[in-house]
Design an enzyme around this catalytic site. Structure first.
Site, PDB file in Angstrom:
ATOM      1  CD  GLU A  92      -2.752  -1.443   0.197  1.00 52.82           C
ATOM      2  OE1 GLU A  92      -2.738  -0.685  -0.782  1.00 52.82           O
ATOM      3  OE2 GLU A  92      -3.484  -2.449   0.263  1.00 52.82           O
TER       4      GLU A  92
ATOM      5  CG  HIS B 255      -0.549   0.276  -4.145  1.00 50.00           C
ATOM      6  ND1 HIS B 255      -1.573  -0.509  -3.706  1.00 50.00           N
ATOM      7  CD2 HIS B 255       0.326  -0.572  -4.763  1.00 50.00           C
ATOM      8  CE1 HIS B 255      -1.353  -1.770  -4.048  1.00 50.00           C
ATOM      9  NE2 HIS B 255      -0.203  -1.840  -4.684  1.00 50.00           N
TER      10      HIS B 255
ATOM     11  CE1 TYR C 207      -3.131   5.823  -8.102  1.00 46.36           C
ATOM     12  CE2 TYR C 207      -2.766   5.074  -5.854  1.00 46.36           C
ATOM     13  CZ  TYR C 207      -3.354   4.898  -7.087  1.00 46.36           C
ATOM     14  OH  TYR C 207      -4.159   3.813  -7.304  1.00 46.36           O
TER      15      TYR C 207
ATOM     16  CD  GLU D 289      -7.041  -4.180  -0.059  1.00 40.12           C
ATOM     17  OE1 GLU D 289      -7.242  -5.365   0.224  1.00 40.12           O
ATOM     18  OE2 GLU D 289      -5.937  -3.627   0.039  1.00 40.12           O
TER      19      GLU D 289
HETATM   20 ZN    ZN Z   1      -3.315  -0.140  -2.592  1.00 48.97          ZN
HETATM   21 ZN    ZN Z   2      -4.514  -3.212  -1.154  1.00 50.95          ZN
END
Ligand code: ZN
Ligand code: ZN
Length: 348
Positions: free
Chosen positions: A121, A124, A128, A188
């Protein structure tokens, strides 16, 4: 076990207890992890899949997208930035939540798995920022993050998830852990998809392909996470029959339904000016996803059964998920009578 009683953070080391935990929560566990001696050996394969998906943003060169950015319409740029920061906000919640859950599970293999999910996470979230930093100046990035924070529709959409996550933070009980898990599957497995649809739609037109490559990696991770958390919930219900009640199964259906409605509402706002994404079709896609999540939880469909109405979103086929074919619920099926006969694994 009283499912409302607060769970305590467990001691790091309990030498008198076995290494192989006796329960996913409130179990006896030494705290040592020997992957060769775990309660659910299939979890090792899932852990391996998580690791083999490892990627990082800097591996993707953004030059092509940087060149193309100015050729996007003003609307496309606006929606691009709004979705980017809104998805980053969801991942921001997920990083600390997954590591917090790790503090309360008493199975060391799941602690390790939640740690890896939390790490992904964080990647991720960073990706961004990486996309943003290659396209717009910091002042614009900050304004967009504020926009994501203050958008009333986004707030309304996230309220359901936040409520469940906060409830567990303030009162970590078995019941609240169950609810956190359900909402995590929604986050998710449903909430990301209006955003994903937009980036894949650009990619269909050969636009911003580096961004959509990153999005496809995130999607692959999220699918794996939603699958893992749904298996976690199934084990939780199987091991703790007090949680496996009609009321809780209804809670799953109700919150999935609410998430679907909120995602449709959000899509109706964020995607309304994007030519070429049919919102009715997207609504059916969200329902298709919801059915899939429910089956992963061992439950029946909530919506009409249908094929994927938007196959172009389907960059990674669900078959790529490392399926645990052998049914580790079989031996415990006596305590898991409320779910459908099919274990759901074949339907991923
Ligand atoms: Zn994520
Ligand atoms: Zn996730």
């Amino acid at each position: 076990m009283d499912i409302q009683i607060p769970m305590k953070k467990i001691k790091l080391l309990n030498p008198a207890h076995p290494n192989k935990s006796t329960g996913i929560i409130n179990g006896r566990s030494s705290g040592l992890l020997n992957w060769n001696d775990i309660a659910y050996p299939q979890m090792y394969d899932l852990y391996q899949t998580l690791l083999s998906n490892f990627w990082k943003a800097q591996e993707i060169n953004m030059q092509d997208d940087i060149k193309q950015w100015d050729s996007l319409t003003e609307t496309e740029q606006d929606v691009f930035l709004r979705i980017n920061t809104q998805l980053a906000s969801l991942d921001s919640l997920q990083t600390p939540t997954m590591s917090q859950v790790a503090d309360y599970v008493t199975d060391s293999s799941f602690k390790a798995i939640f740690a890896v999910i939390s790490q992904q996470e964080a990647v991720h979230n960073e990706s961004y920022s990486y996309i943003l930093s290659s396209l717009v100046p910091l002042s614009e990035q900050n304004a967009r993050f504020d926009q994501a924070k203050n958008d009333p529709v986004v707030q309304k959409r996230n309220a359901l998830i936040l409520e469940a996550y906060e409830a567990f933070r303030q009162h970590p009980s078995a019941s609240n852990l169950f609810r956190l898990g359900v909402n995590s599957v929604n986050l998710e497995g449903i909430y990301f998809y209006a955003g994903f649809a937009f980036f894949y739609h650009l990619a269909r037109q050969q636009k911003m392909l580096k961004t959509s490559t990153m999005i496809s990696y995130i999607q692959r991770d999220e699918m794996q996470h939603a699958f893992l958390v749904s298996q976690f919930i199934r084990i939780l219900l199987t091991e703790n029959p007090e949680l496996n009640t009609d009321e809780n199964l209804q809670y799953i259906y109700d919150s999935v339904h609410e998430a679907v409605e909120l995602e449709k509402e959000w899509a109706g706002i964020i995607l309304k000016d994007i030519q070429g994404i049919d919102l009715d079709e997207f609504g059916l896609y969200v329902e298709y996803l919801a059915n899939k999540r429910l089956r992963q939880l061992g439950l029946g469909n909530l919506y009409e059964e249908r094929d994927n109405p938007m196959p172009w979103i389907h960059v990674f086929s669900d078959e790529m998920i490392n399926e645990t074919k052998s049914d580790f619920f079989e031996q415990k099926s006596r305590t898991y009578t409320k779910v459908t006969q099919s274990n759901g694994f074949d339907e991923l």
